[in-house]
Design a protein around this motif. Structure first.
Motif, PDB file in Angstrom:
ATOM      1  N   ALA A  73       0.819  -1.208   0.000  1.00  0.00           N
ATOM      2  CA  ALA A  73       0.000   0.000   0.000  1.00  0.00           C
ATOM      3  C   ALA A  73       0.853   1.258   0.000  1.00  0.00           C
ATOM      4  CB  ALA A  73      -0.934  -0.007   1.206  1.00  0.00           C
ATOM      5  N   ALA A  74       1.983   1.203   0.754  1.00  0.00           N
ATOM      6  CA  ALA A  74       2.813   2.399   0.908  1.00  0.00           C
ATOM      7  C   ALA A  74       3.781   2.605  -0.255  1.00  0.00           C
ATOM      8  CB  ALA A  74       3.591   2.333   2.222  1.00  0.00           C
ATOM      9  N   PHE A  75       4.350   1.534  -0.786  1.00  0.00           N
ATOM     10  CA  PHE A  75       5.437   1.661  -1.758  1.00  0.00           C
ATOM     11  C   PHE A  75       5.103   1.110  -3.141  1.00  0.00           C
ATOM     12  CE2 PHE A  75       7.392   1.079   2.485  1.00  0.00           C
ATOM     13  CZ  PHE A  75       7.891   2.360   2.640  1.00  0.00           C
ATOM     14  N   GLY A  76       3.846   0.726  -3.340  1.00  0.00           N
ATOM     15  CA  GLY A  76       3.505   0.150  -4.641  1.00  0.00           C
ATOM     16  C   GLY A  76       3.715   1.125  -5.782  1.00  0.00           C
ATOM     17  N   ALA A  77       3.320   2.431  -5.567  1.00  0.00           N
ATOM     18  CA  ALA A  77       3.473   3.417  -6.623  1.00  0.00           C
ATOM     19  C   ALA A  77       4.932   3.674  -6.937  1.00  0.00           C
ATOM     20  CB  ALA A  77       2.785   4.726  -6.222  1.00  0.00           C
ATOM     21  N   VAL A  78       5.775   3.701  -5.876  1.00  0.00           N
ATOM     22  CA  VAL A  78       7.203   3.939  -6.084  1.00  0.00           C
ATOM     23  C   VAL A  78       7.816   2.818  -6.904  1.00  0.00           C
ATOM     24  CG1 VAL A  78       9.420   4.231  -4.934  1.00  0.00           C
ATOM     25  CG2 VAL A  78       7.358   5.268  -3.957  1.00  0.00           C
ATOM     26  N   ARG A  79       7.450   1.579  -6.541  1.00  0.00           N
ATOM     27  CA  ARG A  79       8.008   0.444  -7.264  1.00  0.00           C
ATOM     28  C   ARG A  79       7.566   0.444  -8.712  1.00  0.00           C
ATOM     29  NH1 ARG A  79       6.262  -5.583  -7.462  1.00  0.00           N
ATOM     30  NH2 ARG A  79       8.061  -6.490  -8.478  1.00  0.00           N
ATOM     31  N   ARG A  80       6.277   0.839  -8.951  1.00  0.00           N
ATOM     32  CA  ARG A  80       5.793   0.822 -10.329  1.00  0.00           C
ATOM     33  C   ARG A  80       6.510   1.870 -11.169  1.00  0.00           C
ATOM     34  NH1 ARG A  80       2.202   2.756 -14.002  1.00  0.00           N
ATOM     35  NH2 ARG A  80       1.125   1.180 -15.235  1.00  0.00           N
ATOM     36  N   ARG A  81       6.735   3.091 -10.602  1.00  0.00           N
ATOM     37  CA  ARG A  81       7.445   4.119 -11.355  1.00  0.00           C
ATOM     38  C   ARG A  81       8.885   3.728 -11.615  1.00  0.00           C
ATOM     39  NH1 ARG A  81       4.514   7.749  -8.027  1.00  0.00           N
ATOM     40  NH2 ARG A  81       6.286   7.894  -6.598  1.00  0.00           N
ATOM     41  N   ALA A  82       9.486   3.019 -10.642  1.00  0.00           N
ATOM     42  CA  ALA A  82      10.889   2.638 -10.809  1.00  0.00           C
ATOM     43  C   ALA A  82      11.045   1.470 -11.767  1.00  0.00           C
ATOM     44  CB  ALA A  82      11.498   2.281  -9.450  1.00  0.00           C
ATOM     45  N   ALA A  83      10.183   0.465 -11.605  1.00  0.00           N
ATOM     46  CA  ALA A  83      10.339  -0.754 -12.400  1.00  0.00           C
ATOM     47  C   ALA A  83       9.542  -0.709 -13.685  1.00  0.00           C
ATOM     48  CB  ALA A  83       9.927  -1.978 -11.584  1.00  0.00           C
ATOM     49  N   GLY A  84       8.397   0.020 -13.637  1.00  0.00           N
ATOM     50  CA  GLY A  84       7.540   0.044 -14.826  1.00  0.00           C
ATOM     51  C   GLY A  84       6.979  -1.324 -15.134  1.00  0.00           C
ATOM     52  N   ALA A  85       6.842  -2.173 -14.131  1.00  0.00           N
ATOM     53  CA  ALA A  85       6.483  -3.563 -14.379  1.00  0.00           C
ATOM     54  C   ALA A  85       5.000  -3.759 -14.554  1.00  0.00           C
ATOM     55  CB  ALA A  85       6.980  -4.449 -13.250  1.00  0.00           C
ATOM     56  N   GLY A  86       4.172  -3.020 -13.885  1.00  0.00           N
ATOM     57  CA  GLY A  86       2.738  -3.209 -14.029  1.00  0.00           C
ATOM     58  C   GLY A  86       2.123  -3.707 -12.757  1.00  0.00           C
ATOM     59  N   ARG A  87       1.772  -4.982 -12.683  1.00  0.00           N
ATOM     60  CA  ARG A  87       0.971  -5.491 -11.584  1.00  0.00           C
ATOM     61  C   ARG A  87       1.740  -6.471 -10.699  1.00  0.00           C
ATOM     62  NH1 ARG A  87      -4.243  -4.108 -12.462  1.00  0.00           N
ATOM     63  NH2 ARG A  87      -4.790  -3.420 -14.558  1.00  0.00           N
ATOM     64  N   GLY A  88       2.955  -6.198 -10.353  1.00  0.00           N
ATOM     65  CA  GLY A  88       3.741  -7.099  -9.500  1.00  0.00           C
ATOM     66  C   GLY A  88       3.118  -7.304  -8.133  1.00  0.00           C
ATOM     67  N   TRP A  89       2.522  -6.258  -7.625  1.00  0.00           N
ATOM     68  CA  TRP A  89       1.934  -6.386  -6.280  1.00  0.00           C
ATOM     69  C   TRP A  89       0.663  -7.233  -6.275  1.00  0.00           C
ATOM     70  CZ3 TRP A  89       4.755  -5.125  -2.251  1.00  0.00           C
ATOM     71  CH2 TRP A  89       5.772  -4.174  -2.405  1.00  0.00           C
ATOM     72  N   GLU A  90       0.077  -7.506  -7.433  1.00  0.00           N
ATOM     73  CA  GLU A  90      -1.109  -8.364  -7.465  1.00  0.00           C
ATOM     74  C   GLU A  90      -0.790  -9.787  -6.983  1.00  0.00           C
ATOM     75  OE1 GLU A  90      -4.099  -7.585  -8.137  1.00  0.00           O
ATOM     76  OE2 GLU A  90      -3.962  -5.600  -9.035  1.00  0.00           O
ATOM     77  N   LYS A  91       0.469 -10.164  -7.097  1.00  0.00           N
ATOM     78  CA  LYS A  91       0.838 -11.527  -6.665  1.00  0.00           C
ATOM     79  C   LYS A  91       0.719 -11.715  -5.160  1.00  0.00           C
ATOM     80  CE  LYS A  91       3.836 -12.456 -10.606  1.00  0.00           C
ATOM     81  NZ  LYS A  91       3.309 -11.340 -11.390  1.00  0.00           N
ATOM     82  N   LEU A  92       0.522 -10.647  -4.426  1.00  0.00           N
ATOM     83  CA  LEU A  92       0.277 -10.787  -2.989  1.00  0.00           C
ATOM     84  C   LEU A  92      -1.055 -11.474  -2.707  1.00  0.00           C
ATOM     85  CD1 LEU A  92       1.501  -7.303  -1.710  1.00  0.00           C
ATOM     86  CD2 LEU A  92       2.651  -9.492  -1.460  1.00  0.00           C
ATOM     87  N   ALA A  93      -1.877 -11.625  -3.761  1.00  0.00           N
ATOM     88  CA  ALA A  93      -3.146 -12.336  -3.567  1.00  0.00           C
ATOM     89  C   ALA A  93      -2.933 -13.786  -3.147  1.00  0.00           C
ATOM     90  CB  ALA A  93      -3.967 -12.279  -4.853  1.00  0.00           C
ATOM     91  N   TYR A  94      -1.724 -14.333  -3.424  1.00  0.00           N
ATOM     92  CA  TYR A  94      -1.449 -15.720  -3.009  1.00  0.00           C
ATOM     93  C   TYR A  94      -1.325 -15.848  -1.498  1.00  0.00           C
ATOM     94  CZ  TYR A  94      -0.334 -16.324  -7.961  1.00  0.00           C
ATOM     95  OH  TYR A  94      -0.384 -16.357  -9.331  1.00  0.00           O
TER      96      TYR A  94
END
Length: 636
Positions: A73-94
């Motif tokens: 929740a806190a760093f998802g936006a930072v990681r997306r801007r840095a990595a440009g990966a897309g939906r990496g945090w969605e895997k936390l659904a596991y």
């Protein structure tokens, strides 16, 4: 609240079609934070409700999941801007699925399957990516099957019930997931449509040739387009956040037709605009707010054209009025000066006309300088324009050494125009036009008005000079330059009236050049004319101020001596006799007016005295005899 808008001049984001909200969108962050809070509560519950190894494992697992979700929740936006990966945090659904399976596997109690059922439903509604949601659901069901197969105590009579519930939860999760995705797609299409409309509006807003400003309910500009900035001469960053009350009176009723507005730019340039204002309600979180659309259309060119037409009409009327006065023989100076003052929007005007050595102020308005003299051969601006016949305009005359500081102080002028009045290539007058506020330049209309009316001034002065010339010719002897018989009769009548009124004596004399016919026959008529001219000048030089002399005809002259008695008349007339040019002589006869005789009787007595002087040998002065009638006593 209204959605955030781009800054003025910043293009809107380009859209290519429907798209899902990014992983770091505020909604996704809120979802992860809420789920993390749930796992914190679950961690506390596991710690309080479980015992032994189950307490330790499940409490730690719930804590780790809570930390990871808080981090997402806190760093998802930072990681997306840095990595440009897309939906990496969605895997936390596991992680929630693993925790739910662990609840069953670690505790060895089948009723914890309920947690897995809830988790499958939550994943279906909360995870937007289909692949991740399916894999997480499949992982949960597979894990539960493995746990049941590996632990005998879980294979109870209730196993079939929980297995059926698990399948139903999986199906329901799929339905919920698909409904959520469809809803998100519909919302995204709507957002993209709004973004497209907004983008088109912004393009139209910024490309509009008319100035447009948007003001909020407080009258503060929230957006202005480039045309608005260009018209008022201010950048957007100064206008946005500034009050619109300089253009719109909030207390005034809005005229749907609009009105004309005078805009003074910071650089001093004046623009004219047509102002129209529209008010509309903008929905807010609490209630509707009334915003304003301020529309400014640049009509400077139209305004100047209309003004030029009006001033042309005024100029034509002024010229017509001046022409009428000229035709009727009236003095058109005041009419022309007043017209120039109005059309040039000046504060003062003076008219200077030439005399032999000076230029003299003969008319004007706005400055008390009548009668002021300026030497023709001086270094002043007036003398320079008189000699060069060229107009001069100075925005700051105080900086020019040719302009007298005393003149500027006297008329209090800040800007001045010197316009020559020219007739046949010769300057016959100077018009000095001045303003007490600084004028950067003289407009075409002003300059044309001054120049055209200067031509009318030239016509008026030339007409006046012609009238004076005609009048002079009518009352002047063309050979000698003395008054002729018509002028003599008119002025002698005035002398009669003055003598009666003031009870003063009046003498009339007739002068005749001796042997003039013989002189003409001997020397020729041209020499005779020269003698007459020389005699006229000599006689005039011996007279007093106020005495009259005229050519009576041929070689005869008549003289009137007001306020002059018999003895004084002899002295004056003898001076005239001795002043006869060359070797020539003259005879003079005079008579003192009795106050009772007529004009003809007085001249007859003077003529008799002249005849007596000629009979006595010429080159003499003789007075007339006293009339036989009783003299009329002046004043009785």
């Amino acid at each position: 609240m209204p959605a955030p808008r781009p800054a003025v001049g910043e293009p809107a984001a380009r859209t290519t079609g429907p798209r899902e909200r990014p992983d770091d969108a505020p909604t996704a962050r809120w979802r992860r934070g809420a789920l993390a809070t749930y796992f914190v509560a679950l961690m506390v519950t596991d710690f309080l409700m479980l015992t032994g190894t189950a307490r330790v494992v499940l409490t730690l697992l719930a804590g780790v999941i809570a930390v990871l979700l808080f981090a997402a929740a806190a760093f998802g936006a930072v990681r997306r801007r840095a990595a440009g990966a897309g939906r990496g945090w969605e895997k936390l659904a596991y992680l929630p699925v693993l925790d739910a399976v662990a609840q069953v596997a670690v505790t060895g109690q089948l009723h914890h399957t309920t947690m897995l059922l809830i988790t499958l439903l939550g994943i279906g509604g909360a995870v937007p990516e289909r692949r991740t949601a399916v894999r997480a659901g499949a992982l949960g069901i597979t894990g539960w099957v493995v746990a049941v197969a590996s632990q005998e105590q879980l294979r109870t009579p209730e196993l079939g019930f929980y297995a059926g519930q698990l399948v139903m939860a999986g199906l329901l999760g799929c339905i919920l997931h698909e409904a959520t995705r469809r809803r998100q797609r519909d919302l995204q299409v709507a957002r993209d449509q709004v973004a497209t409309v907004l983008q088109r509006f912004e393009k139209l807003f910024h490309a509009s040739p008319a100035g447009v400003g948007i003001a909020d309910e407080h009258g503060v500009f929230v957006a202005v387009n480039p045309a608005f900035c260009e018209l008022v001469g201010m950048p957007a960053d100064e206008l946005v956040g500034a009050s619109s009350h300089a253009y719109v009176d909030p207390a005034a009723e809005i005229d749907p037709v609009g009105r004309q507005l005078r805009c003074v730019r910071p650089d001093g340039e004046i623009r004219w605009a047509w102002l129209t204002v529209g008010r509309t309600e903008v929905p807010d979180s609490a209630d509707a707010k009334e915003w304003m659309l301020v529309h400014l259309h640049d009509i400077t060119d139209r305004h100047l054209a209309e003004r030029a037409v009006r001033e042309s009409d005024r100029l034509l009327a002024a010229v017509s009025a001046a022409s009428r006065r000229i035709r009727t023989g009236e003095d058109a100076r005041d009419t022309i000066i007043t017209a120039i003052n109005e059309l040039a929007e000046s504060d003062f005007i003076t008219l200077l006309e030439p005399e032999p050595y000076d230029l003299v102020v003969t008319g004007g308005v706005g400055a008390q300088v009548l009668g002021t003299r300026v030497p023709k051969d001086g270094t002043s601006m007036i003398a320079n324009v008189y000699r060069t016949c060229e107009p001069v305009f100075l925005a700051d005359p105080a900086d020019d050494p040719r302009v007298s500081p005393q003149l500027i102080k006297l008329v209090k002028g800040r800007s001045m125009l010197w316009q020559p009045v020219i007739v046949a290539g010769e300057t016959v007058a100077i018009l000095v036009v001045g303003w007490r506020q600084r004028v950067t330049s003289v407009s075409d209309v002003r300059a044309r008005a001054v120049a055209l009316l200067a031509d009318e001034t030239a016509l008026a002065l030339d007409h006046e000079r012609l009238l004076r010339r005609l009048e002079q010719m009518a009352y002047t002897d063309t050979l000698t330059g003395l008054s002729n018989r018509r002028a003599w009769q008119s002025r002698l009548t005035e002398q009669f009236g003055a003598a009666l009124a003031d009870e003063r004596p009046l003498v009339v004399a007739i002068i005749d050049l001796d042997h003039f016919k013989r002189y003409n026959d001997t020397h020729g008529h041209l020499a005779g004319d020269d003698l007459l001219i020389a005699a006229a000048g000599a006689f005039r030089g011996e007279l007093r101020a106020g005495d009259l002399i005229a050519r009576w005809g041929g070689e005869e002259f008549v003289v009137a001596l007001p306020d002059c008695g018999d003895a004084d008349a002899v002295v004056i007339l003898d001076r005239l006799r001795t002043a006869t040019p060359g070797a020539e002589t003259c005879s003079i006869g005079y008579a003192v007016w009795t106050g009772a005789e007529t004009y003809e009787q007085l001249l007859e007595r003077a003529d008799s005295a002249l005849y007596a002087a000629k009979s006595a040998g010429r080159n003499l002065v003789r007075g007339a005899l006293t009339p036989a009638v009783t003299p009329y006593k002046i004043g009785v």
